[in-house]
Scaffold this active site. Structure first.
Site, mmCIF file in Angstrom:
data_model
loop_
_atom_site.group_PDB
_atom_site.id
_atom_site.type_symbol
_atom_site.label_atom_id
_atom_site.label_comp_id
_atom_site.label_asym_id
_atom_site.label_seq_id
_atom_site.Cartn_x
_atom_site.Cartn_y
_atom_site.Cartn_z
ATOM 1 N NE ARG A 153 -3.068 -2.898 0.415
ATOM 2 C CZ ARG A 153 -3.926 -3.800 1.239
ATOM 3 N NH1 ARG A 153 -3.126 -3.686 2.349
ATOM 4 N NH2 ARG A 153 -4.913 -4.209 1.240
ATOM 5 C CG ASP A 182 -2.841 -6.282 -0.836
ATOM 6 O OD1 ASP A 182 -3.764 -5.951 -1.570
ATOM 7 O OD2 ASP A 182 -2.653 -6.486 0.218
ATOM 8 C CG HIS A 249 -5.704 -8.466 -0.869
ATOM 9 N ND1 HIS A 249 -5.900 -7.434 -0.498
ATOM 10 C CD2 HIS A 249 -6.561 -9.623 -0.001
ATOM 11 C CE1 HIS A 249 -6.836 -7.410 0.601
ATOM 12 N NE2 HIS A 249 -7.081 -8.604 0.918
ATOM 13 C CG ASP A 323 -6.350 -11.336 3.107
ATOM 14 O OD1 ASP A 323 -5.494 -12.057 2.181
ATOM 15 O OD2 ASP A 323 -6.201 -10.323 3.525
ATOM 16 C CD GLU A 324 -9.707 -8.451 3.641
ATOM 17 O OE1 GLU A 324 -10.476 -7.455 4.333
ATOM 18 O OE2 GLU A 324 -8.827 -7.821 3.336
ATOM 19 C CG ASP A 417 -3.978 -1.403 10.475
ATOM 20 O OD1 ASP A 417 -3.896 -2.100 11.313
ATOM 21 O OD2 ASP A 417 -4.605 -1.373 9.496
ATOM 22 C CB THR A 466 1.798 0.978 4.882
ATOM 23 O OG1 THR A 466 1.659 0.229 3.550
ATOM 24 C CG2 THR A 466 2.602 0.143 5.907
HETATM 25 C C1 ACM Z 1 -6.060 -8.896 6.674
HETATM 26 O O1 ACM Z 1 -5.907 -7.991 7.577
HETATM 27 N N1 ACM Z 1 -6.697 -8.547 5.466
HETATM 28 C C2 ACM Z 1 -5.536 -10.129 6.842
#
Ligand code: ACM
Ligand code: ZN
Length: 649
Positions: A153, A182, A249, A323-324, A417, A466
């Site tokens: 990021r 990402d 991602h 993830d996600e 964060d 970040t």
């Molecule tokens: C995450 O915070 N998406 C692993």
């Protein structure tokens, strides 16, 4: 260097200075004070076995930096690094400081590095450098004490990455999880797929480098640079666990190789919709973040990439993300649907699970272990997988009960964060509130696990995403001192963990953080008073607080006052705050403020004169509750010290 608030407010923390344990962070297993002191001076020399030359060199360099003294190498040195194979844990050590010598013992280079860090924390910066006599016997609670850095990021230079690792190592943090890819940028050179970094490492960023422009933002690490960072970390007992996040991602990779996505269509690298990022919700990205798992080329690509990653990083674990994942594109993709049908999979979770299992098999064939975010549990966990539990602890608990290893990194406790303060001075951050005490009080072993299951918890990790961290000074500010808390939670025994004691050591330890040039967040809060239904009305009315004791004999200065809603159906409106010394006005701030479910203008800045000894000091707050009197809250003064360092390091 610029102070955000040039004001130091001495608080009730004075009482914290009564007892003086050695300010070692993380707190060692056993510390025994002994008689006398060891004086370090220009003739002090260092003895070490040849195999620990690099640890000896690091100690010498750090000694020079901390105390200005060069330790001369000599077999008869009075500071001695000694190998002791009877010390069972590879990271454990013993340290004995007596008036005539200092002996550090460990069975491995990791242990001796840790011993050196404890010794360095005991050396006073100012002359004479007299180290108190002490015996320390120490070993870690958990083998995994990590920090994650997101280099996608926002991109950090190699010097910044090394500094991050170096700081970690001072606190015996031993895993650097490097989030290298990402949607906002692919950061690792892959020889077989050069477009990943030629194209995928750069985004067209509106608002960058200045408002009204849309410049090219990005960067990447060459394989040569990565080898250098791996070597640098290994010398400091830090293992680098690289993350190549898949199958989601991946906007950046798909922008470089559109055939990796379901549509095959060109798309940009993802960007932030404002810069520096302030948004907490992002409009939908015009492209896809998900690899097409229906194409065989995708599997070939991912295993090719992992093959190069394996060559660069000796770590047993490779993080493959997971993830996600948004399955929307897969649902419309004939290839993904054919894969699902051919494999007789019930849904897209199972499709993702199949993909992760393929990677697991591949990594196992290379003698490596797969690590993924807790979503890899969905649709069935791969047999060799280790789980990093981030959405909460539930994924980690389920995995441990199934006999899989787990790293705990629940976002509501250890995501660095997230915010760490209630102060309006805190820079923009990801929504969420993980102040130092909350991080410190986190226990990585959930109560619902029995002793056998609990053995699967390898440890914990703080994650530094970040999105909001666009400059190096912010990276420090988000990470420290909360990383000190992560370090102690991971290293110190349960019996030795004590918030008050930690805070006391952290106070004593601050000069070291200052000397290291760390731009850490520092906040002391004094409670001046409270409001509740008992002392407020629906009309403006003065609430008078007695600050005579708190401000006794204070030199002229500033006093920021924040009204902070805690609970109740109604908020609190404020219109002025006035300080009175012996009945006469001595500073005021009048403006409309409000605190409730959301707050605005609820901090008041008073500038006051020197307060004579014995003066009666009152704070008169003109307040009323809004809509009713069901409101409770705190009136606090916060001293916040931080500095903005300019330029890159
Ligand atoms: C995450 O915070 N998406 C692993
Ligand atoms: Zn597809």
């Amino acid at each position: 260097m610029k102070r955000l608030v040039p004001f130091v407010f001495v608080l009730s923390v004075a009482c914290l200075q009564a007892a003086e344990p050695p300010p070692i962070i993380p707190r060692p297993l056993k510390v025994e004070a002994a008689e006398g002191r060891f004086l370090v001076n220009e003739v002090t020399s260092l003895a070490f076995p040849a195999e620990w030359k690099s640890q000896a060199e690091l100690l010498t360099a750090q000694f020079k930096q901390d105390a200005g003294i060069h330790l001369k190498p000599s077999p008869s040195g009075s500071i001695r690094l000694e190998k002791d194979s009877s010390i069972a844990d590879r990271e454990a050590y013993q340290l004995e400081v007596s008036p005539d010598r200092v002996v550090l013992k460990a069975s491995t280079s990791s242990g001796i590095f840790n011993a050196c860090q404890s010794l360095l924390q005991l050396v006073p910066k100012d002359s004479p450098h007299a180290i108190p006599a002490i015996r320390v016997t120490d070993a870690p609670r958990f083998p995994w004490r990590g920090l994650m850095l997101d280099s996608s990021r926002h991109f950090q230079s190699i010097a910044e990455v090394k500094r991050f690792i170096d700081l970690m190592s001072h606190y015996k943090l031993n895993v650097f999880h490097w989030h290298l890819t990402d949607g906002h940028g692919w950061r690792i050179e892959i020889k077989k797929y050069p477009k990943l970094t030629e194209l995928g490492a750069w985004r067209q960023q509106p608002g960058y480098p200045e408002p009204g422009k849309a410049g090219r933002y990005g960067g990447f690490y060459t394989q040569e640079e990565i080898r250098e960072v791996v070597r640098f970390a290994a010398e400091r007992n830090v293992t680098i666990v690289p993350e190549i996040d898949m199958p989601g991602h991946n906007a950046a990779a798909i922008s470089a190789y559109p055939e990796l996505g379901c549509s095959g269509k060109p798309q940009p690298v993802d960007w932030f919709f404002d810069y520096p990022c302030k948004a907490q919700k992002f409009p939908p990205f015009p492209g896809t973040n998900e690899f097409c798992v229906g194409r065989d080329e995708t599997l070939r690509f991912t295993t090719d990439v992992l093959s190069e990653v394996i060559e660069l990083f000796p770590s047993t674990y490779l993080h493959i993300g997971g993830d996600e994942v948004n399955p929307a594109h897969w649902k419309q993709c004939p290839r993904c649907q054919k894969r699902k049908a051919d494999l007789k999979l019930p849904d897209e979770h199972a499709l993702q699970s199949w993909f992760i299992k393929e990677l697991d098999r591949f990594l196992a064939s290379k003698n490596r272990r797969l690590l993924g975010w807790n979503e890899i549990l969905d649709g069935g966990l791969a047999p060799g997988a280790t789980v990093m539990s981030w959405t909460g602890e539930e994924g980690g608990i389920a995995a441990a009960k199934m006999g899989h290893d787990v790293v705990m990194t629940p976002q509501n406790f250890v995501y660095l964060d997230h915010g760490q303060s209630n102060s309006p001075l805190e820079p923009n951050h990801w929504p969420g509130h993980n102040p130092l005490e909350k991080v410190y009080r986190y226990n990585p072993i959930p109560a619902s696990l029995d002793a056998t299951q609990a053995k699967h918890i390898l440890g914990l990790q703080g994650n530094v995403w970040t999105v909001f961290i666009h400059e190096p000074w912010l990276l420090d500010l988000q990470t420290w001192p909360r990383a000190c808390a992560i370090s102690e939670v991971g290293w110190s025994s349960s019996a030795n963990r004590d918030w008050e004691n930690f805070l006391q050591r952290l106070h004593q330890h601050r000069p070291k953080l200052d000397a290291l040039g760390v731009n850490y967040w520092w906040e002391d809060t004094a409670e001046l008073g409270t409001w509740s239904p008992a002392n407020i009305t629906a009309e403006f009315k003065p609430l008078v607080l007695d600050l005579s004791k708190l401000l006794a004999s204070k030199p002229a200065g500033q006093l920021p006052i924040t009204f902070s809603y805690v609970k109740g159906a109604h908020g609190l409106a404020i219109r002025s705050v006035e300080l009175r010394v012996n009945g006469s006005p001595a500073g005021s701030d009048a403006h409309d403020g409000f605190t409730g479910w959301s707050s605005k203008g609820n901090t008041y800045q008073l500038t006051h004169p020197a307060i004579p000894d014995g003066a009666k000091v009152e704070l008169v707050c003109e307040i009323h509750s809004d809509g009713g009197t069901d409101s409770e809250g705190r009136i606090v003064s916060e001293s916040i010290e931080t500095r903005k360092t300019s330029g890159s390091r």
